[in-house]
Design a protein around this motif. Structure first.
Motif, PDB file in Angstrom:
ATOM      1  N   VAL A 289      -5.388  -2.209   3.208  1.00 30.31           N
ATOM      2  CA  VAL A 289      -5.266  -0.924   2.513  1.00 30.31           C
ATOM      3  C   VAL A 289      -5.421  -1.130   1.010  1.00 30.31           C
ATOM      4  N   ARG A 290      -4.797  -2.187   0.488  1.00 29.78           N
ATOM      5  CA  ARG A 290      -4.965  -2.502  -0.936  1.00 29.78           C
ATOM      6  C   ARG A 290      -6.444  -2.667  -1.287  1.00 29.78           C
ATOM      7  N   GLY A 291      -7.175  -3.302  -0.394  1.00 27.82           N
ATOM      8  CA  GLY A 291      -8.595  -3.511  -0.648  1.00 27.82           C
ATOM      9  C   GLY A 291      -9.384  -2.221  -0.687  1.00 27.82           C
ATOM     10  N   VAL A 292      -8.914  -1.210   0.046  1.00 26.77           N
ATOM     11  CA  VAL A 292      -9.623   0.072   0.097  1.00 26.77           C
ATOM     12  C   VAL A 292      -9.264   0.959  -1.089  1.00 26.77           C
ATOM     13  N   ILE A 293      -7.974   1.043  -1.413  1.00 30.51           N
ATOM     14  CA  ILE A 293      -7.546   2.007  -2.434  1.00 30.51           C
ATOM     15  C   ILE A 293      -7.222   1.356  -3.769  1.00 30.51           C
ATOM     16  N   GLY A 294      -7.305   0.023  -3.854  1.00 31.29           N
ATOM     17  CA  GLY A 294      -7.004  -0.652  -5.108  1.00 31.29           C
ATOM     18  C   GLY A 294      -5.557  -1.116  -5.148  1.00 31.29           C
ATOM     19  N   THR A 295      -5.172  -1.686  -6.276  1.00 37.06           N
ATOM     20  CA  THR A 295      -3.822  -2.225  -6.434  1.00 37.06           C
ATOM     21  C   THR A 295      -2.784  -1.138  -6.219  1.00 37.06           C
ATOM     22  N   THR A 296      -1.809  -1.428  -5.384  1.00 39.36           N
ATOM     23  CA  THR A 296      -0.775  -0.465  -5.046  1.00 39.36           C
ATOM     24  C   THR A 296       0.580  -1.156  -5.069  1.00 39.36           C
ATOM     25  N   GLU A 297       1.590  -0.445  -5.535  1.00 46.28           N
ATOM     26  CA  GLU A 297       2.930  -1.007  -5.607  1.00 46.28           C
ATOM     27  C   GLU A 297       3.452  -1.339  -4.211  1.00 46.28           C
ATOM     28  N   ASP A 298       4.211  -2.442  -4.119  1.00 48.73           N
ATOM     29  CA  ASP A 298       4.774  -2.854  -2.834  1.00 48.73           C
ATOM     30  C   ASP A 298       5.675  -1.784  -2.244  1.00 48.73           C
ATOM     31  N   ALA A 299       6.456  -1.106  -3.093  1.00 46.67           N
ATOM     32  CA  ALA A 299       7.388  -0.086  -2.590  1.00 46.67           C
ATOM     33  C   ALA A 299       6.635   1.017  -1.863  1.00 46.67           C
ATOM     34  N   PHE A 300       5.489   1.422  -2.413  1.00 49.26           N
ATOM     35  CA  PHE A 300       4.684   2.449  -1.748  1.00 49.26           C
ATOM     36  C   PHE A 300       4.166   1.944  -0.411  1.00 49.26           C
ATOM     37  N   LEU A 301       3.647   0.711  -0.389  1.00 48.02           N
ATOM     38  CA  LEU A 301       3.078   0.183   0.846  1.00 48.02           C
ATOM     39  C   LEU A 301       4.142  -0.007   1.921  1.00 48.02           C
TER      40      LEU A 301
END
Length: 356
Positions: A171-183
């Motif tokens: 998912v990070r690879g698709v939408i870019g850098t994302t906070e761990d809490a969100f994931l």
């Protein structure tokens, strides 16, 4: 009492799940949902509990203290290698001792001394720290003949048995850098689908690979890779209609008249900038030329870019309610299905859903 959810990353040993449940019980918490399937991830357990804010905080502290509470999603690496062992008692044990001592987790091992290369052992490891891998490889090279078959630090080649971490990294690879809490919160929703799919006898890995393919397709057909099939039809001497068929699905119709330009459906939000450049290429002007937008229905490929335009938008009240509830099945017989609700969330995330 309030409802809380958390992700537990527990050791693969007897009594581990019982210990987590014991901690919840000790603080008068009530487990209202739990899901675990070692076939797709042997260490990840999803909990929903009812507790007071104070007792939940203390519960989390104790889970954290024993290393059960998953609070981050590190990028795991994948290493696959072969070593050649001497044909003597204890040689395999010594190799495994080296690996265990380095803190690496074995995902796969293959050894049979009856083969034509009897000393060869092939091992795959999932690792969190590249420094650990490099140190382990140095130690193994000093003792054995070593062949590195694969070494990946991006998380793209992780073993399927770490499904949730693997999916989060994808998912990070698709939408870019994302906070761990969100994931981590997002994985709670994903786990709801896993639970539902298991009850329907479907393999969650196949379903989510298909969903990821949609996300990758959307991302990989933007910018220089964007394309569209275009139809241009004259309705009268003064009025033309343009139909733009977008690469990831959905059509945009622009009705151009002397006094205004009207849009019917907007396409995915992720295509907004590409669509605007396309409009300009066909002499339709910039987004300010569009005065009204008509939305046929509330799917992301029909209304997902509406919020980028400064124009009045019109749609059915039922479609408006679907947008508000973020559930594409609202008002249908499958409205209560968690599959529909979470699928809507995922597609909206991948497509940069920005409705009017």
């Amino acid at each position: 009492m309030n409802k809380y959810s958390f992700v537990a990353r527990m050791p693969d040993r007897p009594g581990a799940l019982h210990r987590a449940a014991e901690i919840v019980k000790s603080y008068s918490g009530n487990i209202i949902r739990i899901q675990y399937d070692r076939r797709i991830d042997p260490a990840t357990v999803f909990f929903e509990v009812a507790a007071t804010p104070e007792t939940y905080s203390r519960m989390k502290d104790e889970l954290h203290a024993i290393g059960y509470l998953q609070e981050s999603l590190p990028t795991l690496g994948f290493l696959k290698f072969s070593v050649y062992l001497p044909h003597e008692p204890g040689s395999l044990f010594e190799l495994l001792t080296e690996i265990t001592g380095a803190g690496a987790n074995i995902a796969y091992i293959d050894f049979d001394d009856r083969r034509c290369d009897p000393g060869r052992v092939t091992i795959s490891l999932n690792v969190e720290e590249t420094a650990v891998v490099n140190d382990l490889l140095d130690r193994l090279k000093s003792r054995y003949r070593l062949e590195i078959l694969e070494y990946d630090t991006t998380g793209e080649h992780l073993d399927d048995t770490v499904f949730y971490v693997r999916f989060a990294q994808a998912v990070r690879g698709v939408i870019g850098t994302t906070e761990d809490a969100f994931l981590l919160s997002f994985l709670q929703d994903v786990n709801h689908i896993v639970q539902e799919l298991n009850s329907l006898g479907q393999d969650p890995r196949d379903v989510f690979e298909s969903i990821l393919l949609t996300g990758r397709t959307l991302k990989n057909t933007t910018g220089d890779s964007f394309y569209a099939d275009v139809q241009r039809i004259s309705l009268t001497n003064d009025v033309e209609v343009f139909c733009f068929q977008m690469p990831g699905g959905g059509n945009i119709f622009l009705l151009r008249a002397p006094d205004e330009t009207v849009m019917i459906d907007t396409g995915y939000g992720i295509y907004h900038e590409d669509a605007v450049r396309m409009f300009q290429h066909y002499g339709l002007g910039g987004p300010e030329e569009i005065r009204r937008i008509y939305i046929t229905h509330a799917d992301a490929d029909h209304c997902g870019a509406g919020g980028f335009f400064d124009a009045e938008a019109y749609t059915h009240t039922g479609s408006l309610e679907i947008i508000r509830r973020a559930n594409r099945a609202y008002g249908s017989r499958s409205e209560s299905s968690i599959l529909e609700e979470v699928y809507t969330t995922i597609i909206n995330l991948f497509s940069q859903f920005t409705p009017p």
